[in-house]
Design a protein around this motif. Structure first.
Motif, PDB file in Angstrom:
ATOM      1  N   LEU A 158       3.472  -3.371  22.067  1.00  9.94           N
ATOM      2  CA  LEU A 158       2.412  -3.184  23.400  1.00  9.94           C
ATOM      3  C   LEU A 158       2.914  -3.949  24.609  1.00  9.94           C
ATOM      4  CD1 LEU A 158      -0.691  -3.048  21.033  1.00  9.94           C
ATOM      5  CD2 LEU A 158       0.318  -1.170  22.137  1.00  9.94           C
ATOM      6  N   ALA A 159       3.720  -4.921  24.582  1.00 11.03           N
ATOM      7  CA  ALA A 159       3.966  -5.624  25.377  1.00 11.03           C
ATOM      8  C   ALA A 159       5.333  -5.107  26.206  1.00 11.03           C
ATOM      9  CB  ALA A 159       4.458  -7.123  25.044  1.00 11.03           C
ATOM     10  N   GLN A 160       5.876  -4.075  25.642  1.00  7.96           N
ATOM     11  CA  GLN A 160       6.824  -3.312  26.165  1.00  7.96           C
ATOM     12  C   GLN A 160       6.726  -1.926  26.534  1.00  7.96           C
ATOM     13  OE1 GLN A 160       9.795  -5.126  26.654  1.00  7.96           O
ATOM     14  NE2 GLN A 160       9.162  -6.928  25.088  1.00  7.96           N
ATOM     15  N   ASP A 161       7.258  -1.243  27.315  1.00  7.04           N
ATOM     16  CA  ASP A 161       7.113   0.064  27.485  1.00  7.04           C
ATOM     17  C   ASP A 161       7.310   1.051  26.151  1.00  7.04           C
ATOM     18  OD1 ASP A 161       9.897   1.876  27.113  1.00  7.04           O
ATOM     19  OD2 ASP A 161      10.450  -0.069  28.028  1.00  7.04           O
ATOM     20  N   ASP A 206       2.903   9.076  21.302  1.00  6.73           N
ATOM     21  CA  ASP A 206       2.600   8.641  22.568  1.00  6.73           C
ATOM     22  C   ASP A 206       2.027   9.797  23.522  1.00  6.73           C
ATOM     23  OD1 ASP A 206       2.819   5.495  22.904  1.00  6.73           O
ATOM     24  OD2 ASP A 206       4.746   6.129  21.770  1.00  6.73           O
ATOM     25  N   VAL A 207       2.430  11.177  23.132  1.00  7.92           N
ATOM     26  CA  VAL A 207       1.748  12.231  23.863  1.00  7.92           C
ATOM     27  C   VAL A 207       0.904  12.895  22.727  1.00  7.92           C
ATOM     28  CG1 VAL A 207       3.458  12.154  25.445  1.00  7.92           C
ATOM     29  CG2 VAL A 207       3.956  13.481  23.439  1.00  7.92           C
ATOM     30  N   LEU A 208       0.472  12.357  21.466  1.00  5.93           N
ATOM     31  CA  LEU A 208      -0.220  13.094  20.599  1.00  5.93           C
ATOM     32  C   LEU A 208      -1.436  12.148  20.415  1.00  5.93           C
ATOM     33  CD1 LEU A 208       2.558  14.404  18.372  1.00  5.93           C
ATOM     34  CD2 LEU A 208       1.320  15.926  19.768  1.00  5.93           C
ATOM     35  N   VAL A 209      -1.354  11.423  19.333  1.00  4.79           N
ATOM     36  CA  VAL A 209      -2.518  10.608  19.075  1.00  4.79           C
ATOM     37  C   VAL A 209      -3.109   9.693  20.341  1.00  4.79           C
ATOM     38  CG1 VAL A 209      -1.333   8.590  18.441  1.00  4.79           C
ATOM     39  CG2 VAL A 209      -3.605   9.025  17.502  1.00  4.79           C
ATOM     40  N   VAL A 210      -2.113   9.277  21.094  1.00  5.59           N
ATOM     41  CA  VAL A 210      -2.532   8.510  22.288  1.00  5.59           C
ATOM     42  C   VAL A 210      -3.238   9.420  23.330  1.00  5.59           C
ATOM     43  CG1 VAL A 210      -1.629   7.565  24.406  1.00  5.59           C
ATOM     44  CG2 VAL A 210      -0.667   6.910  22.273  1.00  5.59           C
ATOM     45  N   LEU A 228      -6.053   6.629  24.601  1.00  5.13           N
ATOM     46  CA  LEU A 228      -5.355   5.298  24.369  1.00  5.13           C
ATOM     47  C   LEU A 228      -4.612   5.092  25.667  1.00  5.13           C
ATOM     48  CD1 LEU A 228      -4.475   5.334  20.723  1.00  5.13           C
ATOM     49  CD2 LEU A 228      -6.592   4.565  21.686  1.00  5.13           C
ATOM     50  N   ALA A 229      -4.330   6.060  26.533  1.00  9.17           N
ATOM     51  CA  ALA A 229      -3.816   6.047  27.926  1.00  9.17           C
ATOM     52  C   ALA A 229      -4.270   6.708  28.770  1.00  9.17           C
ATOM     53  CB  ALA A 229      -2.128   6.248  27.619  1.00  9.17           C
ATOM     54  N   SER A 230      -4.265   6.264  29.892  1.00 12.44           N
ATOM     55  CA  SER A 230      -4.914   7.371  30.891  1.00 12.44           C
ATOM     56  C   SER A 230      -4.153   8.899  31.083  1.00 12.44           C
ATOM     57  CB  SER A 230      -4.623   6.854  32.276  1.00 12.44           C
ATOM     58  OG  SER A 230      -3.388   6.841  32.790  1.00 12.44           O
TER      59      SER A 230
END
Length: 275
Positions: free
Chosen positions: A106-109, A134-138, A143-145
């Motif tokens: 999480l501290a990285q991209d 990162d484009v499904l569950v997130v 979990l991201a904007s």
């Protein structure tokens, strides 16, 4: 002149740049194979061929194959790995199961841990879940904007283009299971003692968001199916259909890549004698 038949994979491919709807895809896979027995026989033959091709890919050491398995809970990612790749020896095959990111990750991209797991030349790499989380569950879970998620489709395309340009062939499979079949498999996990370890009560929360997940999949598959890394939507309600389709596409792809055993350059086998 005899017309060349189209590759088997094209039947399941999300066409780059075209409108795509999951509702148009049959999760049952009716009519693809004559019956269950035929599909199982074909899977076994293709798995054996994949083993031989993987050996040549490893010996050649110049290119890699990345297989992405993405699907909602109970869609059969683990079962696909067993059916398609278990025949391959452990040398030259790497399997990565992506779970919730660690504090270090999480501290990285978000692509940092994914790039680390990509197969080196000579290897087949298998992602059980992937950067598409990162484009499904997130996206679904917020979990991201929305702005961050919107940027990621192009970033993922650029990342996969980079891999492709550096010798990695990419196959992406969305395991398309129906909501009804998922319910059957969740009940089975709960009822069967040696399968209960697979069940997570959180899966039921995700199930409540089924429509949101399907919409997120449609966007991801539409935005990120490219000529260098196409998406394939695989019927997953029947395990034997799912396995047979994926094994055939993987075999077809490796045969197109046509890896070759390297030949000796500085010595002649005919002149070598072992005494």
């Amino acid at each position: 002149m005899k017309q060349r038949s189209k590759p088997f994979a094209e039947k399941f491919m999300v066409r780059p740049g075209r409108r795509f709807r999951l509702v148009d895809c049959d999760p049952g896979g009716d009519g693809i194979f004559a019956d269950k027995e035929e599909a199982k026989v074909l899977t076994a033959k293709d798995a054996e061929a994949i083993d031989g091709l993987q050996d040549r890919l490893y010996a050649e050491g110049k290119r890699a194959l990345l297989v992405v398995l993405q699907g909602i809970d109970c869609s059969g990612k683990d079962g696909t790995v067993r059916a398609v790749f278990n025949t391959c020896g452990p040398i030259g095959v790497r399997i990565t199961a992506f779970k919730a990111p660690s504090a270090e990750e999480l501290a990285q991209d978000y692509l940092w841990r994914v790039h680390k797991a990509c197969p080196p030349r000579g290897f087949i790499g298998i992602f059980n879940r992937s950067h598409y989380e990162d484009v499904l569950v997130v996206k679904v879970r917020g979990l991201a904007s929305p702005e961050a998620v919107a940027r990621r489709y192009d970033e993922i395309n650029a990342f996969e283009k980079h891999l492709s340009g550096n010798g990695t062939r990419i196959l992406k499979f969305m395991l398309n299971i129906s909501k009804q079949e998922q319910a059957v498999r969740l009940r089975e996990r709960i009822a069967t003692p040696d399968k209960r370890w697979k069940f997570n009560p959180g899966d039921l929360e995700d199930r409540k968001l089924w429509n949101d997940y399907m919409k997120a999949y449609e966007i991801a598959l539409t935005r990120c199916s490219t000529s260098h890394a196409p998406w394939h939507v695989i019927p997953a309600d029947r395990n034997w259909v799912r396995n047979a389709v994926i094994s055939r596409i993987v075999r077809e792809t490796l045969e197109e890549m046509a890896p070759q055993y390297p030949q000796p350059k500085d010595w002649n086998p005919a002149r070598i004698k072992v005494v």
